[in-house]
Design a protein around this motif. Structure first.
Motif, PDB file in Angstrom:
ATOM      1  N   SER A   2      29.868  48.390  66.870  1.00  0.00           N
ATOM      2  CA  SER A   2      29.936  47.163  67.163  1.00  0.00           C
ATOM      3  C   SER A   2      29.080  46.310  66.047  1.00  0.00           C
ATOM      4  CB  SER A   2      29.485  47.015  68.486  1.00  0.00           C
ATOM      5  OG  SER A   2      28.237  47.426  68.659  1.00  0.00           O
ATOM      6  N   ASP A   3      28.035  47.096  65.602  1.00  0.00           N
ATOM      7  CA  ASP A   3      27.084  46.300  64.505  1.00  0.00           C
ATOM      8  C   ASP A   3      27.771  45.542  63.278  1.00  0.00           C
ATOM      9  OD1 ASP A   3      25.099  47.156  66.118  1.00  0.00           O
ATOM     10  OD2 ASP A   3      24.608  48.857  64.904  1.00  0.00           O
ATOM     11  N   PHE A   4      28.896  46.407  62.984  1.00  0.00           N
ATOM     12  CA  PHE A   4      29.711  45.873  61.769  1.00  0.00           C
ATOM     13  C   PHE A   4      30.203  44.585  62.029  1.00  0.00           C
ATOM     14  CE2 PHE A   4      29.797  50.464  60.956  1.00  0.00           C
ATOM     15  CZ  PHE A   4      29.289  50.393  59.580  1.00  0.00           C
ATOM     16  N   PHE A   5      30.629  44.087  63.375  1.00  0.00           N
ATOM     17  CA  PHE A   5      31.170  42.828  63.630  1.00  0.00           C
ATOM     18  C   PHE A   5      30.298  41.754  63.442  1.00  0.00           C
ATOM     19  CE2 PHE A   5      33.609  45.532  66.483  1.00  0.00           C
ATOM     20  CZ  PHE A   5      34.726  45.714  65.771  1.00  0.00           C
ATOM     21  N   TYR A   6      28.878  41.690  63.307  1.00  0.00           N
ATOM     22  CA  TYR A   6      28.216  40.562  62.927  1.00  0.00           C
ATOM     23  C   TYR A   6      27.525  41.021  61.590  1.00  0.00           C
ATOM     24  CZ  TYR A   6      24.035  43.143  64.458  1.00  0.00           C
ATOM     25  OH  TYR A   6      23.197  44.328  64.810  1.00  0.00           O
ATOM     26  N   LEU A   7      27.517  42.198  61.013  1.00  0.00           N
ATOM     27  CA  LEU A   7      26.787  42.378  59.679  1.00  0.00           C
ATOM     28  C   LEU A   7      27.921  42.146  58.538  1.00  0.00           C
ATOM     29  CD1 LEU A   7      24.996  45.874  60.174  1.00  0.00           C
ATOM     30  CD2 LEU A   7      24.174  43.665  59.917  1.00  0.00           C
ATOM     31  N   ILE A   8      29.131  42.290  58.735  1.00  0.00           N
ATOM     32  CA  ILE A   8      30.249  41.793  57.569  1.00  0.00           C
ATOM     33  C   ILE A   8      30.107  40.374  57.508  1.00  0.00           C
ATOM     34  CG2 ILE A   8      32.480  41.829  57.149  1.00  0.00           C
ATOM     35  CD1 ILE A   8      32.384  44.654  58.281  1.00  0.00           C
ATOM     36  N   PRO A   9      30.093  39.467  58.746  1.00  0.00           N
ATOM     37  CA  PRO A   9      30.235  37.998  58.345  1.00  0.00           C
ATOM     38  C   PRO A   9      28.929  37.586  57.605  1.00  0.00           C
ATOM     39  CG  PRO A   9      31.165  38.526  60.427  1.00  0.00           C
ATOM     40  CD  PRO A   9      30.662  39.872  59.973  1.00  0.00           C
ATOM     41  N   ILE A  10      27.712  38.131  58.314  1.00  0.00           N
ATOM     42  CA  ILE A  10      26.569  37.614  57.631  1.00  0.00           C
ATOM     43  C   ILE A  10      26.513  38.011  56.053  1.00  0.00           C
ATOM     44  CG2 ILE A  10      24.082  38.377  57.671  1.00  0.00           C
ATOM     45  CD1 ILE A  10      24.174  38.482  60.629  1.00  0.00           C
ATOM     46  N   SER A  11      27.061  39.360  55.705  1.00  0.00           N
ATOM     47  CA  SER A  11      26.654  39.637  54.098  1.00  0.00           C
ATOM     48  C   SER A  11      28.028  38.767  53.430  1.00  0.00           C
ATOM     49  CB  SER A  11      27.336  41.055  54.054  1.00  0.00           C
ATOM     50  OG  SER A  11      28.686  41.220  54.470  1.00  0.00           O
ATOM     51  N   ILE A  12      28.947  38.547  53.880  1.00  0.00           N
ATOM     52  CA  ILE A  12      29.864  37.409  53.178  1.00  0.00           C
ATOM     53  C   ILE A  12      29.279  36.155  53.119  1.00  0.00           C
ATOM     54  CG2 ILE A  12      32.101  36.228  53.382  1.00  0.00           C
ATOM     55  CD1 ILE A  12      33.365  38.835  54.710  1.00  0.00           C
ATOM     56  N   VAL A  13      28.765  35.634  54.273  1.00  0.00           N
ATOM     57  CA  VAL A  13      28.024  34.366  53.974  1.00  0.00           C
ATOM     58  C   VAL A  13      26.983  34.075  53.042  1.00  0.00           C
ATOM     59  CG1 VAL A  13      26.709  32.659  55.542  1.00  0.00           C
ATOM     60  CG2 VAL A  13      28.743  33.608  56.307  1.00  0.00           C
ATOM     61  N   LEU A  14      25.909  35.415  53.147  1.00  0.00           N
ATOM     62  CA  LEU A  14      24.841  35.400  52.147  1.00  0.00           C
ATOM     63  C   LEU A  14      25.348  35.469  50.694  1.00  0.00           C
ATOM     64  CD1 LEU A  14      22.354  37.737  53.914  1.00  0.00           C
ATOM     65  CD2 LEU A  14      22.142  35.311  53.356  1.00  0.00           C
ATOM     66  N   GLY A  15      26.782  36.383  50.608  1.00  0.00           N
ATOM     67  CA  GLY A  15      27.136  36.435  49.055  1.00  0.00           C
ATOM     68  C   GLY A  15      27.711  35.103  48.763  1.00  0.00           C
ATOM     69  N   LEU A  16      28.283  34.284  49.472  1.00  0.00           N
ATOM     70  CA  LEU A  16      28.837  33.144  49.145  1.00  0.00           C
ATOM     71  C   LEU A  16      27.696  32.072  48.833  1.00  0.00           C
ATOM     72  CD1 LEU A  16      31.981  32.633  51.666  1.00  0.00           C
ATOM     73  CD2 LEU A  16      32.111  32.938  49.153  1.00  0.00           C
ATOM     74  N   ILE A  17      26.678  32.193  49.453  1.00  0.00           N
ATOM     75  CA  ILE A  17      25.361  31.183  49.253  1.00  0.00           C
ATOM     76  C   ILE A  17      25.033  31.700  47.864  1.00  0.00           C
ATOM     77  CG2 ILE A  17      23.104  31.092  49.879  1.00  0.00           C
ATOM     78  CD1 ILE A  17      24.032  31.029  52.733  1.00  0.00           C
ATOM     79  N   GLY A  18      24.845  33.037  47.831  1.00  0.00           N
ATOM     80  CA  GLY A  18      24.523  33.269  46.180  1.00  0.00           C
ATOM     81  C   GLY A  18      25.404  32.919  45.341  1.00  0.00           C
ATOM     82  N   LEU A  19      26.781  32.913  45.476  1.00  0.00           N
ATOM     83  CA  LEU A  19      27.602  32.414  44.311  1.00  0.00           C
ATOM     84  C   LEU A  19      27.784  30.896  44.203  1.00  0.00           C
ATOM     85  CD1 LEU A  19      29.964  33.045  42.853  1.00  0.00           C
ATOM     86  CD2 LEU A  19      31.575  32.622  44.523  1.00  0.00           C
ATOM     87  N   VAL A  20      27.579  30.210  45.374  1.00  0.00           N
ATOM     88  CA  VAL A  20      27.028  28.777  45.176  1.00  0.00           C
ATOM     89  C   VAL A  20      25.973  28.225  44.279  1.00  0.00           C
ATOM     90  CG1 VAL A  20      26.590  26.695  46.665  1.00  0.00           C
ATOM     91  CG2 VAL A  20      28.666  28.155  47.368  1.00  0.00           C
ATOM     92  N   VAL A  21      24.835  29.113  44.608  1.00  0.00           N
ATOM     93  CA  VAL A  21      23.628  28.704  44.029  1.00  0.00           C
ATOM     94  C   VAL A  21      23.866  29.343  42.413  1.00  0.00           C
ATOM     95  CG1 VAL A  21      21.133  29.587  43.648  1.00  0.00           C
ATOM     96  CG2 VAL A  21      21.845  29.161  45.984  1.00  0.00           C
ATOM     97  N   PHE A  22      24.477  30.331  42.120  1.00  0.00           N
ATOM     98  CA  PHE A  22      24.643  30.687  40.839  1.00  0.00           C
ATOM     99  C   PHE A  22      25.579  29.531  40.125  1.00  0.00           C
ATOM    100  CE2 PHE A  22      27.595  32.854  37.502  1.00  0.00           C
ATOM    101  CZ  PHE A  22      26.509  33.192  36.709  1.00  0.00           C
ATOM    102  N   LEU A  23      26.490  29.174  40.613  1.00  0.00           N
ATOM    103  CA  LEU A  23      27.369  28.056  39.939  1.00  0.00           C
ATOM    104  C   LEU A  23      26.647  26.991  39.824  1.00  0.00           C
ATOM    105  CD1 LEU A  23      30.775  29.002  41.949  1.00  0.00           C
ATOM    106  CD2 LEU A  23      30.198  29.453  39.469  1.00  0.00           C
TER     107      LEU A  23
END
Length: 57
Positions: A2-23
């Motif tokens: 059940s930990d994956f149900f909140y860890l996966i969205p958090i990691s996707i959001v952090l990855g998108l934030i990193g991509l936005v900052v890089f762009l």
């Protein structure tokens, strides 16, 4: 499991934030002149400080 149900969205959001900052840094020209600072440091003439003080004081 059940930990994956909140860890996966958090990691996707952090990855998108990193991509936005890089762009954002690409659009603002952060990576335009990578060699300029190192060349200016090597070839810039040394000038004495206007107040006449030593940098060690």
């Amino acid at each position: 499991m059940s930990d994956f149900f909140y860890l996966i969205p958090i990691s996707i959001v952090l990855g998108l934030i990193g991509l936005v900052v890089f762009l954002w840094t690409l659009r603002n020209g952060q990576y335009e002149d990578l060699d300029g600072a190192s060349e200016r440091f090597l070839y810039e003439e040394d000038r004495p400080r206007p107040d006449g003080e030593d940098w060690k004081s």
